[in-house]
Design a protein around this motif. Structure first.
Motif, PDB file in Angstrom:
ATOM      1  N   ASP A 169       6.331  49.821  12.593  1.00 47.51           N
ATOM      2  CA  ASP A 169       6.819  51.168  12.284  1.00 47.51           C
ATOM      3  C   ASP A 169       7.113  51.931  13.575  1.00 47.51           C
ATOM      4  N   ALA A 170       6.208  51.817  14.551  1.00 52.65           N
ATOM      5  CA  ALA A 170       6.357  52.555  15.814  1.00 52.65           C
ATOM      6  C   ALA A 170       7.608  52.113  16.566  1.00 52.65           C
ATOM      7  N   LYS A 171       7.914  50.822  16.539  1.00 50.30           N
ATOM      8  CA  LYS A 171       9.118  50.321  17.228  1.00 50.30           C
ATOM      9  C   LYS A 171      10.363  50.991  16.654  1.00 50.30           C
ATOM     10  N   SER A 195     -12.176  43.500  17.943  1.00 53.23           N
ATOM     11  CA  SER A 195     -12.110  42.208  18.620  1.00 53.23           C
ATOM     12  C   SER A 195     -11.149  42.342  19.802  1.00 53.23           C
ATOM     13  N   ASN A 196     -11.162  41.362  20.690  1.00 53.06           N
ATOM     14  CA  ASN A 196     -10.231  41.379  21.835  1.00 53.06           C
ATOM     15  C   ASN A 196      -8.792  41.430  21.344  1.00 53.06           C
ATOM     16  N   GLU A 197      -8.506  40.660  20.302  1.00 50.26           N
ATOM     17  CA  GLU A 197      -7.152  40.609  19.742  1.00 50.26           C
ATOM     18  C   GLU A 197      -6.738  41.988  19.209  1.00 50.26           C
ATOM     19  N   GLU A 198      -7.660  42.651  18.512  1.00 51.53           N
ATOM     20  CA  GLU A 198      -7.384  43.993  17.983  1.00 51.53           C
ATOM     21  C   GLU A 198      -7.198  44.987  19.120  1.00 51.53           C
ATOM     22  N   ILE A 234      -2.810  47.315  12.427  1.00 53.12           N
ATOM     23  CA  ILE A 234      -2.275  47.630  13.760  1.00 53.12           C
ATOM     24  C   ILE A 234      -0.886  47.021  13.909  1.00 53.12           C
ATOM     25  N   GLU A 235      -0.722  45.780  13.438  1.00 48.33           N
ATOM     26  CA  GLU A 235       0.589  45.114  13.548  1.00 48.33           C
ATOM     27  C   GLU A 235       1.648  45.831  12.723  1.00 48.33           C
ATOM     28  N   GLU A 236       1.269  46.278  11.533  1.00 47.44           N
ATOM     29  CA  GLU A 236       2.196  47.040  10.692  1.00 47.44           C
ATOM     30  C   GLU A 236       2.573  48.355  11.382  1.00 47.44           C
ATOM     31  N   GLU A 285      -1.031  47.628  22.953  1.00 48.80           N
ATOM     32  CA  GLU A 285       0.418  47.423  22.787  1.00 48.80           C
ATOM     33  C   GLU A 285       1.004  48.540  21.918  1.00 48.80           C
ATOM     34  N   LEU A 286       0.307  48.902  20.848  1.00 52.97           N
ATOM     35  CA  LEU A 286       0.758  50.001  19.989  1.00 52.97           C
ATOM     36  C   LEU A 286       0.844  51.298  20.797  1.00 52.97           C
TER      37      LEU A 286
END
Length: 170
Positions: free
Chosen positions: A16-18, A40-43, A10-12, A49-50
């Motif tokens: 890319d999305a930014k 998870s809550n973090e995910e 997700i972070e990657e 955010e994504l």
């Protein structure tokens, strides 16, 4: 707690999305990955955010991404079709040495009719390209290889594979 977190994926994807470089094909892949696990809550936070970034930043198309990646290695895209409504794609590329490669995925989570329609659509478009390239369909079956010496061989292999959409996995 699940052993495999998809947070790095997700972070990657967010990075890319930014930059406007998260194509619909990879967006679909990530959505699918998220659907099949308890996040998870973090995910979940990272995923929302994504989604916010995706809603604010136009992304390049799957085709633009493929063309960019091929040009970076001195090759080119001869044919590609990506479906945004399901996780399927068909492509034929040429590397810098004049060798051809094929790749294809038909979404196994759709109905057999959707897969068949996608295969037929790709076959028709590829047949039109073959006509424009002046190459004809080979009569003999062409086995799957990493690289093909001729455009006719690679295109014929793709057409043959698409004749049996129910045998394409992915």
């Amino acid at each position: 707690m699940n052993d495999m977190t998809i947070l790095p994926n997700i972070e990657e994807a967010m990075e890319d999305a930014k930059n406007g470089k998260l194509s619909p094909y990879w967006q679909n892949g990530l959505k699918r990955e998220c659907l099949h696990k308890k996040l998870s809550n973090e995910e979940q936070q990272a995923l929302s955010e994504l989604n916010r970034i995706l809603s604010e930043t136009p992304q390049w198309s799957s085709e633009e991404e493929l063309r960019h990646n091929m040009e970076n290695i001195g090759g080119r895209v001869r044919f590609c079709h990506f479906w945004d409504e399901h996780y399927s794609m068909v492509q034929l590329t040429e590397d810098r040495n004049g060798k051809y490669s094929t790749a294809y995925v038909l979404d196994t989570e759709t109905t057999p009719d959707v897969r068949k329609a996608a295969a037929l659509q790709a076959q028709k478009e590829l047949a039109d390209c073959m006509q424009a390239w002046g190459v004809s369909l080979l009569d003999a079956p062409v086995s799957e290889r990493l690289k093909y010496a001729s455009l006719a061989e690679a295109a014929s292999h793709l057409i043959q594979v698409l004749n049996n959409p129910e045998h394409i996995t992915g």
